[in-house]
Design an enzyme around this catalytic site. Structure first.
Site, short mmCIF file in Angstrom:
data_model
loop_
_atom_site.label_atom_id
_atom_site.label_comp_id
_atom_site.label_asym_id
_atom_site.label_seq_id
_atom_site.Cartn_x
_atom_site.Cartn_y
_atom_site.Cartn_z
N LYS A 259 0.92 -1.17 0.09
CA LYS A 259 0.02 -0.23 0.05
C LYS A 259 0.94 1.24 -0.04
CE LYS A 259 -2.34 -1.83 3.79
NZ LYS A 259 -3.03 -1.74 4.99
N LYS B 30 3.35 1.93 2.41
CA LYS B 30 2.81 2.64 3.79
C LYS B 30 3.89 1.71 4.52
CE LYS B 30 -0.54 2.65 7.48
NZ LYS B 30 -2.08 2.16 7.60
#
Lengths: 147, 147
Positions: free
Chosen positions: B53, B55
């Site tokens: 993601k 992240k």
């Protein structure tokens, strides 16, 4: 504690700390302290007390108290506002054990007339994995997850 | 759930998250989720899943799982490794409730054929108090307290 009544009477363990940005070393330490008795009470250093030590936490006292108090190993939290309160706390909680990390070894031997004083080895450098170069303050804000 | 047997059968609530740098907003959310049932199981996003993601968390998965699992409100943690596992998780845990913050509102309605889906309001901006100008990475290391 052995003998009749030992199952009914709590064996209180008391400890102190700031617990800023709770990490796995804190969790391990608090579990090991809890295992020394049947009830763990934790004095959380207030922001004002830390200020007298020239120390600032990133998370304010009210939040640190809620987070530490939410741990399954912790039965009660209370404010640590000065150095002098420890004897009073040991007595009012009926603590059988005063426990703290061994970076404090020897500092609290003066409580040993009231209770057992233990210094537990700290998990070495457990939080260094949290550090990856410079920290962006925005990383400390809750973010919505990317769908 | 009412009627005979309701006290014996657990009502499982399931949720997901990264829980990087555990803050008081996480604690409040997990308590409210736990209050929706009798058992709370929490999928913790793995570092590899977060990487897909784009992240990155400051605290690695293994530590985040230990810290969230140490909360009194949390009964079990498990790894969240992909988007597709949620239906399987709801079934294998027998979850009666899927709950998550309302920043995800609508995203998991497709699970409502299996269980109740609830989106809880997030505590607004609860972690901004953690931010005081720029963060020194050294602040994230455990430090011995000043005697």
């Amino acid at each position: 504690m052995t003998g009749p009544g030992s199952r009914l009477q709590p064996r209180v363990v008391i400890t102190y700390g700031t617990f800023d940005l709770l990490h796995v070393g804190h969790v391990h330490m608090l579990r090991r302290l809890r295992d020394l008795g049947t009830r763990l009470v934790v004095g959380i250093s207030t922001d004002e007390f830390n200020a007298t030590k020239g120390k600032t936490s990133l998370v304010p006292y009210a939040d640190r108290a809620i987070i530490v108090g939410a741990l399954g190993a912790v039965d009660e939290v209370f404010p640590e506002t000065c150095w002098e309160q420890k004897r009073y706390d040991v007595i009012r909680y009926g603590a059988a054990v005063f426990g703290i990390g061994d970076d404090w070894a020897g500092h609290f031997d003066h409580l040993s007339d009231l209770c057992r004083v233990v210094y537990l080895p700290r998990t070495p450098d457990i939080s260094s994995t949290m550090i990856r170069g410079s920290i962006d303050p925005a990383d400390l804000l809750p973010r919505p997850r990317v769908p």
